[in-house]
Design a protein around this motif. Structure first.
Motif, mmCIF file in Angstrom:
data_model
loop_
_atom_site.group_PDB
_atom_site.id
_atom_site.type_symbol
_atom_site.label_atom_id
_atom_site.label_comp_id
_atom_site.label_asym_id
_atom_site.label_seq_id
_atom_site.Cartn_x
_atom_site.Cartn_y
_atom_site.Cartn_z
ATOM 1 N N SER A 73 29.178 40.754 10.539
ATOM 2 C CA SER A 73 28.626 40.383 9.232
ATOM 3 C C SER A 73 27.259 39.705 9.350
ATOM 4 O O SER A 73 26.674 39.306 8.333
ATOM 5 N N TYR A 74 26.740 39.600 10.569
ATOM 6 C CA TYR A 74 25.439 38.954 10.784
ATOM 7 C C TYR A 74 24.351 39.744 10.069
ATOM 8 O O TYR A 74 24.337 40.976 10.085
ATOM 9 N N GLY A 75 23.446 39.024 9.427
ATOM 10 C CA GLY A 75 22.322 39.664 8.751
ATOM 11 C C GLY A 75 22.624 40.037 7.311
ATOM 12 O O GLY A 75 21.794 40.637 6.645
ATOM 13 N N THR A 76 23.801 39.657 6.826
ATOM 14 C CA THR A 76 24.183 39.906 5.440
ATOM 15 C C THR A 76 24.301 38.560 4.743
ATOM 16 O O THR A 76 24.939 37.643 5.262
ATOM 17 N N CYS A 77 23.692 38.439 3.583
ATOM 18 C CA CYS A 77 23.706 37.190 2.831
ATOM 19 C C CYS A 77 25.143 36.815 2.475
ATOM 20 O O CYS A 77 25.908 37.641 1.974
ATOM 21 N N ALA A 78 25.503 35.572 2.738
ATOM 22 C CA ALA A 78 26.851 35.083 2.473
ATOM 23 C C ALA A 78 27.129 34.928 0.980
ATOM 24 O O ALA A 78 28.278 34.834 0.574
ATOM 25 N N ARG A 79 26.087 34.955 0.168
ATOM 26 C CA ARG A 79 26.275 34.788 -1.271
ATOM 27 C C ARG A 79 26.235 36.128 -2.003
ATOM 28 O O ARG A 79 27.190 36.492 -2.665
ATOM 29 N N CYS A 80 25.140 36.874 -1.862
ATOM 30 C CA CYS A 80 24.977 38.121 -2.635
ATOM 31 C C CYS A 80 25.301 39.368 -1.827
ATOM 32 O O CYS A 80 25.329 40.464 -2.375
ATOM 33 N N GLU A 81 25.527 39.203 -0.531
ATOM 34 C CA GLU A 81 25.866 40.284 0.392
ATOM 35 C C GLU A 81 24.761 41.317 0.595
ATOM 36 O O GLU A 81 25.003 42.397 1.119
ATOM 37 N N ALA A 82 23.530 40.954 0.206
ATOM 38 C CA ALA A 82 22.373 41.817 0.474
ATOM 39 C C ALA A 82 21.926 41.584 1.914
ATOM 40 O O ALA A 82 22.194 40.528 2.493
ATOM 41 N N PRO A 83 21.251 42.556 2.507
ATOM 42 C CA PRO A 83 20.736 42.346 3.863
ATOM 43 C C PRO A 83 19.697 41.220 3.878
ATOM 44 O O PRO A 83 18.869 41.117 2.968
ATOM 45 N N ILE A 84 19.772 40.376 4.888
ATOM 46 C CA ILE A 84 18.755 39.340 5.087
ATOM 47 C C ILE A 84 17.608 40.004 5.838
ATOM 48 O O ILE A 84 17.840 40.643 6.867
ATOM 49 N N PRO A 85 16.370 39.889 5.342
ATOM 50 C CA PRO A 85 15.247 40.550 6.009
ATOM 51 C C PRO A 85 15.119 40.136 7.477
ATOM 52 O O PRO A 85 15.335 38.977 7.841
ATOM 53 N N ALA A 86 14.769 41.116 8.306
ATOM 54 C CA ALA A 86 14.617 40.890 9.745
ATOM 55 C C ALA A 86 13.619 39.777 10.033
ATOM 56 O O ALA A 86 13.824 38.981 10.954
ATOM 57 N N GLU A 87 12.570 39.686 9.231
ATOM 58 C CA GLU A 87 11.553 38.655 9.438
ATOM 59 C C GLU A 87 12.163 37.260 9.290
ATOM 60 O O GLU A 87 11.833 36.346 10.031
#
Length: 106
Positions: A73-87
């Motif tokens: 689940s790494y890299g996925t927002c814990a709130r909205c479940e959208a991908p967290i940008p790589a930057e």
């Protein structure tokens, strides 16, 4: 059969971030060990206590990020479940939220 370069790049990025987090976890663990050694100086007690709390928080954040990597689940927002940008993950590898959700979090 073609290789999906994006998946390969994502896996390489995750591997690199895992190594960064692991190294930081080891460094923070060593720091915590040093901080918890009693120096006998009561003047340093308050400062040392604050540093211990900050180090423990950092260890918890890093540990949580490594667990999210293991769970997938790494890299996925814990709130909205959208991908967290790589930057964002490059700058803050233990980030749990995307920027908009982090701003809402406070």
């Amino acid at each position: 059969m073609s290789t999906d370069l994006r998946d390969t790049a994502d896996q390489e990025r995750i591997t690199r971030l895992r190594a960064t987090l692991t190294t930081e976890f080891e460094a923070q663990t060593a720091r915590l060990t040093e901080l918890t050694a009693d120096t006998g100086d009561p003047g340093e007690a308050h400062t040392r206590s604050a540093l211990i709390a900050a180090t423990r928080q950092s260890l918890a954040q890093i540990g949580d990020a490594l667990n999210r990597m293991a769970e997938g689940s790494y890299g996925t927002c814990a709130r909205c479940e959208a991908p967290i940008p790589a930057e964002r993950l490059e700058i803050l590898p233990h980030a749990r939220f995307c920027v908009p959700c982090q701003q809402k979090q406070g």
